[in-house]
Design a protein around this motif. Sequence first.
Motif, PDB file in Angstrom:
ATOM      1  N   SER A   1       1.791  11.580 -10.218  1.00 38.19           N
ATOM      2  CA  SER A   1       1.104  12.871 -10.147  1.00 38.19           C
ATOM      3  C   SER A   1       2.064  14.024 -10.416  1.00 38.19           C
ATOM      4  CB  SER A   1       0.442  13.058  -8.781  1.00 38.19           C
ATOM      5  OG  SER A   1      -0.526  12.059  -8.543  1.00 38.19           O
TER       6      SER A   1
ATOM      7  N   SER B   1       0.829  -1.199   0.000  1.00 38.54           N
ATOM      8  CA  SER B   1       0.000   0.000   0.000  1.00 38.54           C
ATOM      9  C   SER B   1       0.870   1.258   0.000  1.00 38.54           C
ATOM     10  CB  SER B   1      -0.911  -0.003   1.221  1.00 38.54           C
ATOM     11  OG  SER B   1      -1.679   1.161   1.283  1.00 38.54           O
ATOM     12  N   LYS B   2       1.948   1.226   0.748  1.00 39.78           N
ATOM     13  CA  LYS B   2       2.853   2.368   0.806  1.00 39.78           C
ATOM     14  C   LYS B   2       3.518   2.607  -0.536  1.00 39.78           C
ATOM     15  CE  LYS B   2       6.593   4.291   3.602  1.00 39.78           C
ATOM     16  NZ  LYS B   2       7.514   4.035   4.732  1.00 39.78           N
ATOM     17  N   LYS B   3       3.911   1.496  -1.189  1.00 38.77           N
ATOM     18  CA  LYS B   3       4.537   1.615  -2.504  1.00 38.77           C
ATOM     19  C   LYS B   3       3.570   2.225  -3.520  1.00 38.77           C
ATOM     20  CE  LYS B   3       7.887  -2.149  -2.091  1.00 38.77           C
ATOM     21  NZ  LYS B   3       8.303  -3.470  -2.614  1.00 38.77           N
ATOM     22  N   LYS B   4       2.300   1.818  -3.437  1.00 41.58           N
ATOM     23  CA  LYS B   4       1.297   2.358  -4.356  1.00 41.58           C
ATOM     24  C   LYS B   4       1.127   3.858  -4.146  1.00 41.58           C
ATOM     25  CE  LYS B   4      -1.496  -1.807  -5.046  1.00 41.58           C
ATOM     26  NZ  LYS B   4      -2.834  -2.434  -4.846  1.00 41.58           N
ATOM     27  N   LYS B   5       1.136   4.275  -2.884  1.00 39.37           N
ATOM     28  CA  LYS B   5       1.006   5.698  -2.595  1.00 39.37           C
ATOM     29  C   LYS B   5       2.189   6.490  -3.161  1.00 39.37           C
ATOM     30  CE  LYS B   5      -1.821   5.352   1.575  1.00 39.37           C
ATOM     31  NZ  LYS B   5      -1.878   5.626   3.037  1.00 39.37           N
ATOM     32  N   ILE B   6       3.378   5.942  -2.985  1.00 42.58           N
ATOM     33  CA  ILE B   6       4.587   6.612  -3.504  1.00 42.58           C
ATOM     34  C   ILE B   6       4.536   6.695  -5.032  1.00 42.58           C
ATOM     35  CG2 ILE B   6       7.092   6.426  -3.747  1.00 42.58           C
ATOM     36  CD1 ILE B   6       7.127   5.155  -0.943  1.00 42.58           C
ATOM     37  N   LEU B   7       4.129   5.567  -5.661  1.00 42.82           N
ATOM     38  CA  LEU B   7       4.026   5.533  -7.114  1.00 42.82           C
ATOM     39  C   LEU B   7       3.007   6.554  -7.616  1.00 42.82           C
ATOM     40  CD1 LEU B   7       4.854   4.239  -9.778  1.00 42.82           C
ATOM     41  CD2 LEU B   7       3.093   2.497  -9.405  1.00 42.82           C
TER      42      LEU B   7
ATOM     43  N   ILE C   1       2.100   9.315  -6.110  1.00 41.22           N
ATOM     44  CA  ILE C   1       2.655  10.663  -5.924  1.00 41.22           C
ATOM     45  C   ILE C   1       3.634  10.998  -7.040  1.00 41.22           C
ATOM     46  CG2 ILE C   1       4.133  12.078  -4.450  1.00 41.22           C
ATOM     47  CD1 ILE C   1       2.867  10.612  -2.051  1.00 41.22           C
ATOM     48  N   ILE C   2       4.483  10.018  -7.383  1.00 37.87           N
ATOM     49  CA  ILE C   2       5.478  10.237  -8.447  1.00 37.87           C
ATOM     50  C   ILE C   2       4.792  10.498  -9.786  1.00 37.87           C
ATOM     51  CG2 ILE C   2       7.301   9.151  -9.807  1.00 37.87           C
ATOM     52  CD1 ILE C   2       8.154   7.690  -7.246  1.00 37.87           C
TER      53      ILE C   2
END
Length: 361
Positions: free
Chosen positions: A19, A8-14, A16-17
């Motif tokens: 975006s 889930s954290k990786k998806k959020k980072i991805l 953001i990137i």
Amino acid sequence: MKNTKPKSKKKKILFIILSIVVTLIIAGDWILTVMVYNENFNQRFESYEPLMLYVDDFDGLHRTKYEFSSNGGQKLAGYMYSSGENQRGIVVMAHGFGGGGHNSYMDCVNYFACHGYYVFSYDATGNDESEGEGVGGLPQGVIDLDYAITFVEESGKFPSLPIVLFGHSWGGYSVCSVLTYHPEVKAVIACSGFNASPNLFEAEGKKQVGNGIYLMLPFVKLHERIQYGGYASNTALDGFSKSNAAVMIVHSFDDEVVPAEYGYEIYYEKYKDDSRFSFIPLENKGHNYFNDDTYRNEFNAKFDEWLKTLDYDYNTEENRERFSEDKANYIYQNLDREKWCNSLDLELFEDFVGFYDEHIH
């Protein structure tokens, strides 16, 4: 039970990137579009002095100079022209884009003035004798015309006569769009005009980058909206719907500067059966068709022959200043001003005056 938090954290980072990347791409496209737009439209334009027209070129033509303010407080130079007496109305004229101010239309001015009309013509923002570091953008033409009409109507300096409009190209778009703000205008003649301000950007852009221009158009519309507010989104069709003015649309179907699909064809589709509208389709006349080109073609042919006699390469940067001076001297010495200034298509302009006469009452 599996721990899903790292995924889930990786998806959020991805997200953001992605975006950030998308935002940068959009911002980059916007900046590029504004740069291209300003390079093409936010320039200052001056008439070419050796080919300028003067009041003295036309027998009996008189003018008085005025100054009036436009939207940003910039002073615009306007002129009231007359010739003879018993004028029936006032033609407010809006000039085209890129060649300087109203000067190159003075033969048109003279014709209307000699046939029963005062003519108020002006240099738009960023042109010739008017203030402004550049035009800014195409909606500025509608704004300046709006202020010009208001000046004629409210300054107390001019007789209270019916007002009609005449515009070519950029001016053709302006005289139609401005009807939204001046429904009292009696009649409009729009030559080689377009419906909406982004049309000229689109038409020229398609020649340069093909369908890629459609990626830039949303940013053009946004840029103009930020600069000009409601003037930017107002179209010729909007003007027609807000007015009862009689409208004459003139366009040549080989026009490569403003293709007929951006103006004439739109209007014809909607108003071909409306008695308010008169349509004059032309063939093989190009973008500028007010003049009989016989003498102009003759002069240009002799000019081309003169170019061959030059003993230097006039295309190089090092010879630019020299060629500019030699070219100007050639024109001053060889141009027949009588023929140059009196080559209007009289049949076409007779139709124009007849149209005004029919609708000013």
